[in-house]
Design a protein around this motif. Structure first.
Motif, PDB file in Angstrom:
ATOM      1  N   ALA A   6      42.082  51.315  14.759  1.00 61.72           N
ATOM      2  CA  ALA A   6      43.156  51.912  13.796  1.00 61.72           C
ATOM      3  C   ALA A   6      44.346  51.047  14.317  1.00 61.72           C
ATOM      4  O   ALA A   6      44.720  50.831  15.379  1.00 61.72           O
ATOM      5  CB  ALA A   6      43.726  53.106  13.920  1.00 61.72           C
ATOM      6  N   LEU A   7      44.921  50.300  13.036  1.00 68.76           N
ATOM      7  CA  LEU A   7      46.041  49.519  13.287  1.00 68.76           C
ATOM      8  C   LEU A   7      47.332  50.089  12.570  1.00 68.76           C
ATOM      9  O   LEU A   7      47.148  50.197  11.311  1.00 68.76           O
ATOM     10  CB  LEU A   7      45.967  47.992  12.909  1.00 68.76           C
ATOM     11  N   ILE A   8      48.208  50.547  13.480  1.00 70.10           N
ATOM     12  CA  ILE A   8      49.460  51.125  12.764  1.00 70.10           C
ATOM     13  C   ILE A   8      50.660  50.196  12.686  1.00 70.10           C
ATOM     14  O   ILE A   8      51.234  49.739  13.836  1.00 70.10           O
ATOM     15  CB  ILE A   8      49.642  52.422  13.505  1.00 70.10           C
ATOM     16  N   GLY A   9      50.880  49.691  11.687  1.00 72.49           N
ATOM     17  CA  GLY A   9      51.680  48.677  11.343  1.00 72.49           C
ATOM     18  C   GLY A   9      51.101  47.505  10.962  1.00 72.49           C
ATOM     19  O   GLY A   9      49.856  46.903  11.742  1.00 72.49           O
ATOM     20  N   ILE A  67      46.042  50.843  17.724  1.00 71.40           N
ATOM     21  CA  ILE A  67      47.164  49.606  18.223  1.00 71.40           C
ATOM     22  C   ILE A  67      48.446  50.147  17.308  1.00 71.40           C
ATOM     23  O   ILE A  67      48.362  49.783  16.243  1.00 71.40           O
ATOM     24  CB  ILE A  67      46.517  48.415  18.239  1.00 71.40           C
ATOM     25  N   LEU A  68      49.491  50.229  18.135  1.00 72.73           N
ATOM     26  CA  LEU A  68      50.721  50.430  17.409  1.00 72.73           C
ATOM     27  C   LEU A  68      51.292  48.897  17.290  1.00 72.73           C
ATOM     28  O   LEU A  68      51.438  48.297  18.244  1.00 72.73           O
ATOM     29  CB  LEU A  68      51.557  51.244  18.268  1.00 72.73           C
ATOM     30  N   CYS A  69      51.567  48.641  16.168  1.00 76.50           N
ATOM     31  CA  CYS A  69      51.909  47.127  15.708  1.00 76.50           C
ATOM     32  C   CYS A  69      53.275  47.209  14.856  1.00 76.50           C
ATOM     33  O   CYS A  69      53.260  46.488  13.828  1.00 76.50           O
ATOM     34  CB  CYS A  69      50.787  46.582  15.051  1.00 76.50           C
ATOM     35  N   ALA A  70      54.030  48.119  15.176  1.00 74.08           N
ATOM     36  CA  ALA A  70      55.337  48.283  14.507  1.00 74.08           C
ATOM     37  C   ALA A  70      56.418  47.913  15.519  1.00 74.08           C
ATOM     38  O   ALA A  70      56.451  47.828  16.576  1.00 74.08           O
ATOM     39  CB  ALA A  70      55.301  49.731  14.016  1.00 74.08           C
ATOM     40  N   PRO A  71      57.715  48.090  14.840  1.00 74.15           N
ATOM     41  CA  PRO A  71      58.503  47.850  15.593  1.00 74.15           C
ATOM     42  C   PRO A  71      58.969  48.701  17.099  1.00 74.15           C
ATOM     43  O   PRO A  71      58.548  49.912  16.911  1.00 74.15           O
ATOM     44  CB  PRO A  71      59.871  47.779  14.959  1.00 74.15           C
ATOM     45  N   VAL A  72      59.386  48.317  18.180  1.00 70.09           N
ATOM     46  CA  VAL A  72      59.425  49.043  19.510  1.00 70.09           C
ATOM     47  C   VAL A  72      60.124  50.303  19.117  1.00 70.09           C
ATOM     48  O   VAL A  72      59.793  51.698  19.751  1.00 70.09           O
ATOM     49  CB  VAL A  72      60.042  48.328  20.534  1.00 70.09           C
ATOM     50  N   GLY A  73      61.344  50.325  18.277  1.00 69.01           N
ATOM     51  CA  GLY A  73      62.002  51.455  17.991  1.00 69.01           C
ATOM     52  C   GLY A  73      61.260  52.685  17.383  1.00 69.01           C
ATOM     53  O   GLY A  73      61.636  53.754  17.348  1.00 69.01           O
ATOM     54  N   VAL A  74      60.041  52.477  16.710  1.00 71.59           N
ATOM     55  CA  VAL A  74      59.350  53.575  16.138  1.00 71.59           C
ATOM     56  C   VAL A  74      58.133  53.762  17.072  1.00 71.59           C
ATOM     57  O   VAL A  74      57.467  54.933  16.525  1.00 71.59           O
ATOM     58  CB  VAL A  74      58.992  53.290  14.570  1.00 71.59           C
ATOM     59  N   MET A  75      57.787  53.335  17.874  1.00 66.15           N
ATOM     60  CA  MET A  75      56.786  53.684  18.734  1.00 66.15           C
ATOM     61  C   MET A  75      56.450  55.053  19.382  1.00 66.15           C
ATOM     62  O   MET A  75      55.405  55.567  19.149  1.00 66.15           O
ATOM     63  CB  MET A  75      56.610  52.775  20.225  1.00 66.15           C
ATOM     64  N   GLU A  76      57.692  55.797  19.773  1.00 67.02           N
ATOM     65  CA  GLU A  76      57.458  56.847  20.204  1.00 67.02           C
ATOM     66  C   GLU A  76      57.302  58.021  19.016  1.00 67.02           C
ATOM     67  O   GLU A  76      56.248  58.718  19.294  1.00 67.02           O
ATOM     68  CB  GLU A  76      58.798  57.434  20.735  1.00 67.02           C
TER      69      GLU A  76
END
Ligand code: NAP
Length: 306
Positions: A6-9, A67-76
């Motif tokens: 799963a790719l998030i972003g 894998i979280l592939c979004a900006p660092v600020g939305v990772m949490e």
């Protein structure tokens, strides 16, 4: 290698991973999620996913690797949403350009039987969005893996094998060390580029058209870096605050030293400094991290675009 990824972003990095998985046959099914319906539709149209979902939680359900592939600020926020939906033994990874904040903010939202293995591919272009990705982006580029101290060894190996299969050279280090290294090699240079391009734009004595017309390689290379995604870079500076501020004070001291040398017409000091920096540049070329041209090696990446 995986049944379901799963790719998030689904921007430059997410779409490049998806193309790389497809090109190398690394997963049976790749599902994607992005915030906007427009990006999700575009991703399906471009053909790098098997399916999309309209929430991150749905994408994560049943995946072996998320894998979280979004900006660092939305990772949490994303980890909080996907964590409880992930299956036992699954791996949560990310591609964020800052690593300690990902471990601190995401780890606490995961069940004990989900493994957090952060990674950072040192590869990119100044382009963003689902159309910017290509399979060979990670070819012969470093991917830094920053497992937390108590990370599951088999999960670390799996993530390592995954990035190696995408063409990356792998290195493992602590998140804290990663953030210090990247502050020097990436974050400060971007800050300088953002500053210098803004300053040139504000000049009253040199017209904007002159800046553009006479932008020899030095300024042109800075504008390329300063065109990088504003949201991504906002989050990098906010999440590697200490590393960047520490380095910035060193940088300011060095800049003052050069300023003094110019004021005092101290040619020997200037020459000595420039000779030292020239040898650093030679070292980068010798290690194959750039070509001997003033464009940060981007044309080399573009040539291999697929
Ligand atoms: P990008 O091209 O701008 O794509 C970002 C993606 O994240 C888009 O699909 C966007 O969706 C999605 N997104 C943004 N906010 C979201 C949210 N709140 N919830 C869900 N999805 C959200 O960015 P990128 O260059 O691929 O960068 C992604 C990550 O990789 C960043 O953490 C960055 O630090 C890291 N990284 C970047 C580079 C580089 O050179 N670009 C290199 C290495 C690592 P929408 O399109 O719907 O807005």
């Amino acid at each position: 290698m995986f049944d379901r990824v799963a790719l998030i972003g689904l921007g430059l990095i997410g779409s490049s991973i998806a193309w790389g998985i497809k090109a190398n046959g690394l997963a049976k099914h790749v599902v994607g999620y992005a915030r906007s319906a427009e990006t999700r539709d575009k991703a399906m149209q471009l053909g790098f996913l098997n399916s999309v979902t309209d929430t991150a939680a749905k994408a994560a359900e049943g995946a072996d690797l998320v894998i979280l592939c979004a900006p660092v600020g939305v990772m949490e926020h994303l980890a909080k949403e996907v964590g409880p939906k992930m299956k036992a033994g699954a791996i949560l990874s990310d591609v964020g350009s800052v690593k300690q904040s990902v471990i601190d903010s995401c780890g606490k939202h995961l069940p004990d039987d989900v493994h957090l293995i952060p990674a950072h591919p040192i590869a990119g272009t100044e382009h963003s969005g689902p159309e910017a990705g290509f399979a060979s982006l990670f070819n012969k580029r470093w991917c830094i893996i920053t497992p937390p101290e108590d990370a599951n060894a088999a999960a670390v190996t799996k993530v390592q094998e995954f990035w190696a299969a995408l063409g990356s050279d792998i290195t493992i280090m602590s998140a804290e060390h990663h953030d210090r290294v990247l502050a020097v090699t990436s974050h400060l240079p971007h800050l300088i580029a953002y500053t210098i391009v803004g300053t040139a734009d504000d000049l009253a004595t040199v017209t904007k058209s002159e800046v553009i017309k006479y932008s020899a390689s030095g300024f042109r290379d800075f504008t390329r870096i300063a065109a990088s995604d504003p949201v991504m870079w906002r989050d990098i500076f906010l999440n590697n605050k200490e590393g960047v501020l520490e380095l910035l004070s060193r940088f300011n001291a060095d800049l003052s030293m050069l300023e003094t040398a110019i004021k005092n017409e101290d040619g020997a000091a200037l020459e000595a400094h420039f000779t030292r920096t020239r040898s650093i540049r030679r070292g980068i070329i010798e290690q194959g991290q750039d070509v001997d041209a003033p464009d940060f090696g981007r044309s080399k990446i573009d040539d291999t675009k697929s």
